[in-house]
Design a protein around this motif. Structure first.
Motif, short mmCIF file in Angstrom:
data_model
loop_
_atom_site.label_atom_id
_atom_site.label_comp_id
_atom_site.label_asym_id
_atom_site.label_seq_id
_atom_site.Cartn_x
_atom_site.Cartn_y
_atom_site.Cartn_z
N THR A 1 45.88 -8.24 17.21
CA THR A 1 45.93 -8.62 18.62
C THR A 1 45.47 -7.48 19.53
N ALA A 2 45.83 -6.24 19.18
CA ALA A 2 45.44 -5.10 20.02
C ALA A 2 43.92 -4.96 20.09
N PHE A 3 43.23 -5.19 18.98
CA PHE A 3 41.77 -5.11 18.96
C PHE A 3 41.16 -6.26 19.75
N VAL A 4 41.73 -7.47 19.57
CA VAL A 4 41.20 -8.62 20.30
C VAL A 4 41.37 -8.43 21.81
N ASP A 5 42.57 -7.98 22.21
CA ASP A 5 42.83 -7.74 23.64
C ASP A 5 41.92 -6.64 24.19
N LEU A 6 41.67 -5.64 23.34
CA LEU A 6 40.81 -4.53 23.78
C LEU A 6 39.43 -5.04 24.16
N TRP A 7 38.88 -5.94 23.35
CA TRP A 7 37.54 -6.46 23.62
C TRP A 7 37.53 -7.51 24.73
N GLN A 8 38.62 -8.27 24.84
CA GLN A 8 38.64 -9.38 25.80
C GLN A 8 39.11 -8.99 27.19
N THR A 9 39.97 -7.97 27.27
CA THR A 9 40.57 -7.64 28.57
C THR A 9 40.05 -6.34 29.16
N THR A 10 39.24 -5.60 28.43
CA THR A 10 38.67 -4.35 28.96
C THR A 10 37.15 -4.39 28.79
#
Length: 244
Positions: A24-33
Motif C-alpha cells: 500500500t505504501a508504494f501504491v500510495d507513493l505513486w498515486q498521491t505524490t
C-alpha cells in the motif's frame, strides 16, 4: 520492512514481527505524490553532472599528469581544498548565483553545482589513472604525428576505459544521492528524490511510510547499477591487463 506492514502496526513499540505484507505504501507513493517526477529529476541531474564532469575531468587530468610542474601541484592542492570545504560554504553562494542567473529550481542548476563540487574528486582519480600509463606511449604517438588531443582521444581514452568507468560510477552515485545541494538549489519544480524523502519525515505515519517506500525505490536502482557496473568494470580491468 516497515514499508510492507499495515500502517497501524508499522511503527509499534515493541515492533511486530508477524504481519501480512502489503504494498500500500508504494501504491500510495505513486498515486498521491509526484514521485515519478522527482525520480526523473534525480536521474537527469545524475546523468548531466556525470557526463559533464567526465568531459572536463578527462583532459584536465591528462594535462596534470603529463605536465607535473608547480602550476599542476598548485591546481591539485586548490582542487583538494575546494573539495574539503564544508558543503554549506560552497552551496550558499551557488544559491545566490542561481537566483541572479534565473536558473534557481532547475535541474541544470543542480547539475552544474554538482559538477563543480565533484570535479576535484574526478580529476584527482583520473589523474592517478593517467599517471599509471607510461609516457613512452605519448612519445611513440608523437613520432607518428599525433597531437596531444589525438593522443588523448586515440591512445589514452581507450586505455583508460576502467578508470573512466570508475570515475563515472562515483560521479553518478554522488549526484544520485545528493541531498544538501538539491535542497538549497530547488523548491518545487526540480526537487529530487532525497529532498522529497526529507519533506515526508515528521509528517503523518502514512507519509512516513511513503518516505520509506521512496527510500527503497531510490536504493534499488543504485544496487542494480552497482552490480551491472561491477561486471563491466571487471571486464575492463581484465582487458587492460591483457593490453599491458
Amino acid at each position: 520492512m516497515s514499508v510492507t506492514k499495515p500502517t497501524d502496526v508499522a511503527f509499534l513499540d515493541p515492533p511486530v514481527f508477524s504481519w501480512t505484507p502489503t504494498f500500500t505504501a508504494f501504491v500510495d507513493l505513486w498515486q498521491t505524490t509526484q514521485f515519478y517526477r522527482y525520480l526523473i529529476n534525480t536521474v537527469i541531474v545524475a546523468l548531466i553532472s556525470t557526463v559533464v564532469a567526465l568531459a572536463i575531468g578527462i583532459p584536465a587530468a591528462y594535462a596534470l599528469s603529463r605536465f607535473p610542474g608547480w602550476v599542476s601541484v598548485a591546481l591539485l592542492i586548490a582542487a583538494l581544498i575546494f573539495r574539503a570545504l564544508p558543503r554549506f560554504a560552497v552551496v550558499l553562494p551557488m544559491y545566490d548565483i542561481s537566483r541572479a542567473l534565473g536558473i534557481y529550481d532547475t535541474t541544470f542548476a543542480v547539475a552544474a553545482a554538482l559538477v563543480a563540487i565533484n570535479q576535484p574528486f574526478s580529476i584527482w582519480l583520473l589523474r592517478n589513472f593517467f599517471a599509471e600509463i607510461p609516457k613512452e606511449l605519448d612519445e611513440a604517438a608523437m613520432l607518428d604525428g599525433c597531437s596531444r588531443f589525438q593522443i588523448l582521444r586515440r591512445v589514452m581514452v581507450p586505455l583508460m576505459g576502467p578508470g573512466i568507468l570508475t570515475a563515472g560510477i562515483f560521479m553518478f552515485l554522488f549526484a544520485f544521492q545528493e541531498y544538501l545541494t538539491a535542497t538549497v538549489l530547488t523548491d518545487v519544480v526540480a526537487r529530487t528524490v532525497p529532498v522529497f524523502i526529507a519533506t515526508q519525515l515528521g509528517q503523518t505515519l502514512p507519509m512516513l511510510q511513503q518516505a520509506g517506500a521512496a527510500a527503497v525505490l531510490l536504493t534499488l536502482p543504485v544496487i542494480a547499477f552497482a552490480f551491472i557496473a561491477q561486471r563491466y568494470l571487471v571486464a575492463g580491468l581484465g582487458a587492460g591487463s591483457v593490453k599491458g
